[in-house]
Design a protein around this motif. Sequence first.
Motif, short mmCIF file in Angstrom:
data_model
loop_
_atom_site.label_atom_id
_atom_site.label_comp_id
_atom_site.label_asym_id
_atom_site.label_seq_id
_atom_site.Cartn_x
_atom_site.Cartn_y
_atom_site.Cartn_z
N ILE A 79 0.82 -1.22 0.00
CA ILE A 79 0.00 0.00 0.00
C ILE A 79 0.86 1.27 0.00
O ILE A 79 0.72 2.10 -0.89
N PRO A 80 1.79 1.45 0.95
CA PRO A 80 2.60 2.67 0.90
C PRO A 80 3.46 2.75 -0.37
O PRO A 80 3.62 3.82 -0.94
N ALA A 81 3.99 1.62 -0.82
CA ALA A 81 4.82 1.64 -2.02
C ALA A 81 4.00 2.04 -3.24
O ALA A 81 4.46 2.83 -4.07
N ALA A 82 2.81 1.52 -3.36
CA ALA A 82 1.96 1.87 -4.50
C ALA A 82 1.58 3.35 -4.46
O ALA A 82 1.60 4.04 -5.49
N TYR A 83 1.27 3.86 -3.28
CA TYR A 83 0.92 5.27 -3.15
C TYR A 83 2.13 6.14 -3.49
O TYR A 83 2.03 7.11 -4.24
N MET A 84 3.28 5.78 -2.95
CA MET A 84 4.49 6.56 -3.20
C MET A 84 4.82 6.56 -4.69
O MET A 84 5.13 7.59 -5.27
N TYR A 85 4.75 5.40 -5.32
CA TYR A 85 5.06 5.31 -6.74
C TYR A 85 4.11 6.19 -7.55
O TYR A 85 4.54 6.90 -8.46
N ALA A 86 2.84 6.18 -7.22
CA ALA A 86 1.86 6.98 -7.95
C ALA A 86 2.11 8.47 -7.79
O ALA A 86 1.92 9.25 -8.73
#
Length: 141
Positions: A55-62
């Motif tokens: 979840i944090p990685a996906a948000y950060m990447y976006a």
Amino acid sequence: MPDTWTPAFDLTDKNRVDKWLSDGKKQLELVIDNIISKRTGDFIDRKLPKWVATIPAAYMYATERKTKKLSVNKDVCVGCDVCVKKCPVGAIQMKEGCPVWKSEECEMCLGCLHRCPKFAISYGNKETNKHGQYKNPYTRI
């Protein structure tokens, strides 16, 4: 292995980077041995809970892959266009002798930053340049 996300990871300590590479080679040897031996199972030693890793990685990447966060020091750039040639998604073009990002988003591999021979490309605030560049020692550029 070295993490090339220089906004967060410092690559200036050569001994630490060399240790990461050495440790990575050992891990890779184990992976290769498991594949050759056709071993199955879960071999990951250190695990994060799935929600922490996804979840944090996906948000950060976006949010972090916006090319507006990339900038060029025009006083340092020599217009060599290495960044253009090496961008895996063709997000960079040369304009008036300097790179310009023609897409609003890119893969944010930061290959342009790490491959720039004059280290003229920055991400976010200019402080990221304090974290250095990393070039895979097994590639030519």
